[in-house]
Motif scaffolding. Structure first.
Motif, PDB file in Angstrom:
ATOM      1  N   ARG A  45      86.063 -31.760 -45.275  1.00  0.00           N
ATOM      2  CA  ARG A  45      86.995 -30.825 -45.891  1.00  0.00           C
ATOM      3  C   ARG A  45      86.255 -29.917 -46.867  1.00  0.00           C
ATOM      4  O   ARG A  45      85.084 -30.119 -47.152  1.00  0.00           O
ATOM      5  CB  ARG A  45      88.108 -31.599 -46.603  1.00  0.00           C
ATOM      6  N   ARG A  93      91.021 -31.487 -42.017  1.00  0.00           N
ATOM      7  CA  ARG A  93      91.495 -30.363 -42.821  1.00  0.00           C
ATOM      8  C   ARG A  93      92.971 -30.058 -42.588  1.00  0.00           C
ATOM      9  O   ARG A  93      93.606 -29.351 -43.374  1.00  0.00           O
ATOM     10  CB  ARG A  93      90.657 -29.119 -42.494  1.00  0.00           C
ATOM     11  N   ASN A 152      96.755 -33.616 -43.743  1.00  0.00           N
ATOM     12  CA  ASN A 152      95.333 -33.751 -44.012  1.00  0.00           C
ATOM     13  C   ASN A 152      95.054 -35.229 -44.261  1.00  0.00           C
ATOM     14  O   ASN A 152      95.440 -35.777 -45.282  1.00  0.00           O
ATOM     15  CB  ASN A 152      94.984 -32.906 -45.243  1.00  0.00           C
TER      16      ASN A 152
END
Length: 310
Positions: free
Chosen positions: A209, A263, A282
């Protein structure tokens, strides 16, 4: 006006010359082969200068649509017979359209990134088909840019364009030396995750991420020492057979979609510019570990089962 029927026509010979990398470099022009690829070039900032059409082959909806779009923009059209067209087209798939275009700039300084970007870096990729396949995965996973460090192939080779399905014109693309790319990643404060067969950490253990650069080496040499040391986070894919690695384009696809999973993936409507709605949560790196381990366990179990059958 009758279509050109001779392969010795001076205009045709000029076009055929663009199949050669040196001529493309000299003239600053490329050939784009295929209706879908041409349409995506037309829909991008690529300058399409001329269209070569074969009416006998341009029978599909994609071809007619690309031809109509080019015509609406006043792009000059050259009609040829199927025999002449064969000299220009690549491979077995003949859509009946080839375009002459000026490729977009690949200067690193031209890249514009959103907050927390997902960037792919491929080092010394040798095969145009691999580059095209990586671009296609980058497009599908929503990567923000693809950078080629120390390119070992012509980025706009017709086979790269074909393998990318024209996404080479939609994914921001740049090329530079390894030292310049490393400096650029550092200047943009991106975490650098490198794919290495000897890495200790599995890719599912990495946090993909935030702003990151996913770096993959060539199939022949892998990554050089320039991509080793402090500031780089090496990861590997689990290999349960005798081979120690996957094709670089497959590795890129696995890493890109793991990054997208972590993500969060917006739904198709939001990705296409519609009203955004809540996407996939996420879940971070830990959420995928049990899934990968479970898949690996079942894979090994099946293989052992097959080996015991007489």
């Amino acid at each position: 006006m009758e279509p050109i029927a001779s392969v010795h026509n001076p205009r045709i010979r000029q076009l055929v010359a663009l199949r050669d990398r040196r001529e493309r470099a000299r003239t600053g022009r490329i050939l784009v082969d295929g209706a879908r690829e041409i349409r995506r070039a037309l829909e991008s900032e690529t300058v399409v200068e001329q269209l070569v059409a074969c009416a006998a082959l341009c029978a599909g909806e994609e071809c007619r649509s690309a031809l109509a779009l080019a015509t609406s923009r006043g792009i000059p059209r050259l009609d040829v017979t199927d025999r002449v067209f064969e000299k220009l087209a690549y491979g077995d798939r003949a859509d009946g359209l080839v375009a002459v275009a000026r490729p977009p700039s690949t200067e690193l300084a031209r890249l514009r990134l959103p907050p927390e970007p997902l960037v792919v870096v491929v080092v010394s990729v040798e095969k145009p088909g691999n580059l095209g396949a990586i671009l296609r995965s980058a497009d599908g996973a929503g990567a923000d840019a693809l950078i080629v460090a120390d390119p070992a192939t012509d980025l706009f080779n017709a086979n790269a364009i074909r393998a990318s399905l024209g996404t080479i014109f939609s994914v921001p693309l740049a090329a530079a030396s390894t030292s310049d790319v490393v400096a650029w990643l550092t200047a943009h404060r991106l975490r650098v995750v490198t794919a290495r067969v000897d890495a200790q950490a599995l890719y599912t253990d990495a946090d993909l991420r935030g702003g990151i650069g996913l770096v993959l080496g060539s199939e022949a040499e892998g990554l050089t020492a320039a991509w080793d040391g402090p500031g780089f986070e090496p990861v590997r894919l689990p290999m349960l057979g005798v081979a120690d690695s996957l094709n670089v384009s497959v590795t890129a696809a696995v890493l890109l979609y793991e990054a997208r999973r972590q993500r969060g993936a917006p739904n198709r409507e939001a990705a296409d510019g519609g009203v955004p709605t809540r996407g996939v949560p996420n879940r971070g790196p830990a959420a995928g570990r049990a899934e990968i381990a479970n898949d690996a366990y079942h894979s090994m179990t099946k293989r052992r089962g097959r080996s015991t059958k007489g």
